[in-house]
Motif scaffolding. Sequence first.
Motif, PDB file in Angstrom:
ATOM      1  N   LEU A 231      -3.651  -1.500  -5.050  1.00  0.00           N
ATOM      2  CA  LEU A 231      -4.781  -1.050  -5.919  1.00  0.00           C
ATOM      3  C   LEU A 231      -5.142  -2.641  -6.531  1.00  0.00           C
ATOM      4  O   LEU A 231      -6.562  -2.758  -6.699  1.00  0.00           O
ATOM      5  CB  LEU A 231      -4.694  -0.033  -7.150  1.00  0.00           C
ATOM      6  CG  LEU A 231      -4.408   1.178  -6.277  1.00  0.00           C
ATOM      7  CD1 LEU A 231      -3.808   2.233  -7.535  1.00  0.00           C
ATOM      8  CD2 LEU A 231      -5.643   1.722  -5.951  1.00  0.00           C
ATOM      9  N   ALA A 232      -4.035  -3.393  -7.065  1.00  0.00           N
ATOM     10  CA  ALA A 232      -4.797  -4.677  -7.436  1.00  0.00           C
ATOM     11  C   ALA A 232      -5.468  -5.642  -6.632  1.00  0.00           C
ATOM     12  O   ALA A 232      -6.407  -6.254  -6.945  1.00  0.00           O
ATOM     13  CB  ALA A 232      -3.361  -5.265  -8.242  1.00  0.00           C
ATOM     14  N   THR A 233      -4.886  -5.865  -5.685  1.00  0.00           N
ATOM     15  CA  THR A 233      -5.478  -6.755  -4.475  1.00  0.00           C
ATOM     16  C   THR A 233      -6.614  -6.107  -3.964  1.00  0.00           C
ATOM     17  O   THR A 233      -7.778  -6.890  -3.912  1.00  0.00           O
ATOM     18  CB  THR A 233      -4.247  -7.107  -3.355  1.00  0.00           C
ATOM     19  OG1 THR A 233      -4.251  -5.718  -2.532  1.00  0.00           O
ATOM     20  CG2 THR A 233      -3.144  -7.462  -3.616  1.00  0.00           C
ATOM     21  N   TYR A 234      -6.784  -4.809  -3.751  1.00  0.00           N
ATOM     22  CA  TYR A 234      -8.054  -4.244  -3.561  1.00  0.00           C
ATOM     23  C   TYR A 234      -9.128  -4.370  -4.440  1.00  0.00           C
ATOM     24  O   TYR A 234     -10.458  -4.855  -4.330  1.00  0.00           O
ATOM     25  CB  TYR A 234      -7.952  -2.866  -3.197  1.00  0.00           C
ATOM     26  CG  TYR A 234      -8.916  -2.047  -2.590  1.00  0.00           C
ATOM     27  CD1 TYR A 234      -9.364  -2.704  -1.447  1.00  0.00           C
ATOM     28  CD2 TYR A 234      -9.681  -0.916  -2.982  1.00  0.00           C
ATOM     29  CE1 TYR A 234     -10.626  -2.100  -0.624  1.00  0.00           C
ATOM     30  CE2 TYR A 234     -10.594  -0.265  -2.437  1.00  0.00           C
ATOM     31  CZ  TYR A 234     -11.006  -0.897  -1.005  1.00  0.00           C
ATOM     32  OH  TYR A 234     -12.404  -0.220  -0.497  1.00  0.00           O
TER      33      TYR A 234
ATOM     34  N   ILE B 110      -4.081   3.356  -0.119  1.00  0.00           N
ATOM     35  CA  ILE B 110      -3.816   2.005  -0.930  1.00  0.00           C
ATOM     36  C   ILE B 110      -3.164   2.382  -2.285  1.00  0.00           C
ATOM     37  O   ILE B 110      -2.113   1.784  -2.495  1.00  0.00           O
ATOM     38  CB  ILE B 110      -5.111   1.338  -1.362  1.00  0.00           C
ATOM     39  CG1 ILE B 110      -5.539   0.643  -0.142  1.00  0.00           C
ATOM     40  CG2 ILE B 110      -4.869   0.402  -2.417  1.00  0.00           C
ATOM     41  CD1 ILE B 110      -7.229   0.040  -0.249  1.00  0.00           C
ATOM     42  N   SER B 111      -3.457   3.611  -2.764  1.00  0.00           N
ATOM     43  CA  SER B 111      -2.902   4.241  -3.904  1.00  0.00           C
ATOM     44  C   SER B 111      -1.302   4.445  -3.425  1.00  0.00           C
ATOM     45  O   SER B 111      -0.649   4.166  -4.491  1.00  0.00           O
ATOM     46  CB  SER B 111      -3.595   5.440  -4.471  1.00  0.00           C
ATOM     47  OG  SER B 111      -4.713   5.374  -4.692  1.00  0.00           O
TER      48      SER B 111
ATOM     49  N   LEU C  65      -7.727   3.767 -10.985  1.00  0.00           N
ATOM     50  CA  LEU C  65      -6.424   4.175 -10.518  1.00  0.00           C
ATOM     51  C   LEU C  65      -5.132   3.560 -11.049  1.00  0.00           C
ATOM     52  O   LEU C  65      -4.222   4.177 -11.315  1.00  0.00           O
ATOM     53  CB  LEU C  65      -6.364   4.144  -9.008  1.00  0.00           C
ATOM     54  CG  LEU C  65      -7.213   5.252  -8.360  1.00  0.00           C
ATOM     55  CD1 LEU C  65      -7.393   5.125  -6.877  1.00  0.00           C
ATOM     56  CD2 LEU C  65      -6.818   6.831  -8.708  1.00  0.00           C
ATOM     57  N   ILE C  66      -5.366   2.336 -11.210  1.00  0.00           N
ATOM     58  CA  ILE C  66      -4.186   1.139 -11.565  1.00  0.00           C
ATOM     59  C   ILE C  66      -3.862   1.928 -12.937  1.00  0.00           C
ATOM     60  O   ILE C  66      -2.732   2.017 -13.207  1.00  0.00           O
ATOM     61  CB  ILE C  66      -4.676  -0.210 -11.748  1.00  0.00           C
ATOM     62  CG1 ILE C  66      -4.784  -0.791 -10.335  1.00  0.00           C
ATOM     63  CG2 ILE C  66      -3.394  -0.874 -12.257  1.00  0.00           C
ATOM     64  CD1 ILE C  66      -5.344  -2.244 -10.386  1.00  0.00           C
TER      65      ILE C  66
END
Lengths: 336, 523
Positions: free
Chosen positions: B481-484, B320-321, B503-504
Amino acid sequence: MMKKHLKNLVILHILSTFLLGELNIYTHRHYESDKILFKSFTNQTGIKINVIKGSADQLIQRLKSEGKNSPADVLISVDAGRLVRAKTLGLLQPVFSDALDQNVPKLMRDSENYWFGLSVRARVIVYAKDRIEEKELSTYEDLADPKWKGRLVIRSSNNIYNQSLLASIIEHNGKRKATKWARSVKRNMARKPRGNDRDQARAVANGVADLAVINTYYLGLLANSLKKEDREVASKLKVFFPNQDNRGAHINVSGAGLTASSKNKKEAIMFLEYLTKLENQKIFAESNFEYPLEYQNADSEIFLEWGSFKADKLDLSILGKNNLEAVKVFDIVGWE
Amino acid sequence: MNSWNFLSILITLMIFLPIFLIIYNFNIESDNWAHIRENLLGKYIFSTLYIVLGVSVLSTIIGVGSAWYVTCHEFRGRKTLEWILILPMTIPTYIAAYAYYDILELLNPIFNWFRINIGIKETMMVESFLIYLIVIILFSFVLYPYVYLSVRASLLISGNRLIESAITLGLPSNKIFKKLILPSTKPAIIAGLSLVIMETLNDYAAVEYFGISTLTIGIFRSWFGMYDMASALKLSSYLILFVFSILITEKIIRGKERYNNINGSQNTFSKIPVKNKKIFLVFILCFTPFIFGFLIPFVRLLTWLLYSSFNFEDMNIVQISFNTIFISLIASLSIVCIAFTINFVKNYFNNRIVRKISELAILGYSIPGAIIAIGILKLNSHINTSFNILIIGSVFGLVFAYGVRFLAVAWQPIQSSMKKQCASINHASRVLSASSTTSLFKINLPILRKPLLIAALIVFIDVAKELPLTLILRPFNFDTLATYTYDLINQAQFFQSSLPSLLIIVISFPAIYFINRNTRDEL
């Protein structure tokens, strides 16, 4: 050597995708239990599952915009109303399967087989054990009584669960009475609606109000949370199923339908049958503390603790039909 | 018309198309409009106005104040403050909102007392007032860096001379600020402020959580609750009208009061020394925005991380990152390429049509992402019925959507530096009939390396934070990362959501570092 090996791998991969097919799912459900079950479906059948998560509303818009070219095979929503909407827009197609007929009770599916329930949710009253006695509670209608003034919390009317509840009340009592009900309930609120169902439960536990209207599984999630504070919240609350002496508690389903554009029909039907199978229901619904389709026979500890209940037998399609009306009633009485 | 001009117009129109489809549909009749106008419109407009006004005032105070002290004064810790003050920019409003989500719960005992002893109605009023206040403070503390950056840049350019002359004249610090700095940085304040306002209007998740019915919420309610696209578009028109009026005001003010572009050399930048007694006060003043806008949410996320139980074996967080960095890189590169090319064409050939039309391509930033999504879906369905292909559901579709929304972000820095640094060279090379390709790659590109990098970095941060467009348009099995984070928050998995949130923020750090270094070095 390496190259050849790689080539074989690629060919194998391509072959497997063609032979077994894949399944593309648009889903509003975002639970761990779904992930587990999707994986075991792939393990058993070799059918790969691709997922896009989003709100049912947005996914329906996307389906509509993609038309017959949509890659989606299955649409999963968290309420019947949205499935009715997808059906009305021509985004679903009927499925005829003996297994589904058998797994999904008539009440939990579309009368023309356009969609099928996967799990059942009951929208109930939870109350503070130490401040309220069970005998003080009776029906949804009773929440409009002035004796609850400043004592109840409920979430915003932007939320589909409240829209569906009001849609059912409109059907049972008529629009005029339903409007009066919504107005009085709004008057009885201890605070302006904010947060989700979990926050309403928290508010009752913290003494902001004495009772809240929430879906039962939220209480289950709180009771089993990693956070100590959450578990404490749950321990202070009790579930009450309203309207047990007449129509029964308001229920809704999380459900799924085969999209009109589906290119993997066979796999999609297999998938729906798989999710509704009795043994998988335990994982799919119960690990998220939702009721399985056979909610009367649910025997997990938490369900036993909440007790058995009588559910409203209203045709779930009505929830979709009355949705717009319900939203407008909320607007008129100023229930934000 | 040569091929460069033609290409620019084509790209511009493509990017404008989804926006056009939104504006074009304003006048569709809708059955529910009367109902909305009667019961909701006033409420939507007022709550939007309250929030926007509050955030504007507060973020201006914070942004201008901190920029003034950090740029024009000399005191210990100034250099550190200079860059940590940008950090809140890395925190999306929805993450700030949930990092502070339980702040209201802390006040419960007070409210309960109020409810019993004073009255339910009064308590509700106080509570609503507090909710607005909290949202305003929250937004201001994460959005002020837009004002801060813009004012600081302007001070770095013109502040030097102003201060030098003021000191010579013996003006006290507060007079310099009121009489000289405030008026001279007005265009910069307004430029930064318009970004703050657009970001405020773009928010959906935070206001929804706090139960405030803004226009953006209303658009969703009409679109999804009533299933009435026409009313949703009409409400969008109100929002867009509102934003356009701000943009036009900004243009007028900026047009009237051009920066005095005198290049002061950085070595002689004279700063006002801060008296010993005041140092502590100034430091606290400048440190507060950092504490509330960054430190508290960041530390909260870190503590949640300690409680979270990530299963590192089956973790897709790496994937995802990677997705997030990958899509943000592709998007920022393509967006900067487009902004650079069109600006070059505009500047080099000076074609009237290109100049006028290119303005259309940057409207997207003023429209909330969720509304852009409506436009993209509409465009998708038109293309789908005519050509039988889908543009959404692919990386290309997503990057295109980001382009529609974020082109303006890259546009502004590139346009202004190109005007400043390349205009005369481009004119000369055209007169000397050097080829346009040579000019583009051999002259403009090397000269504008820095502004291009800055533009790319800002777009990178914006895309990495982006939520609504990504949610609705992404391909299968594609999480950022945002949607997760959003997904986990939806399930109230606050502990688990801390890792992707952090992480964002962390992947934006290098970008912030470069932005700070380069804006400082520029002079």
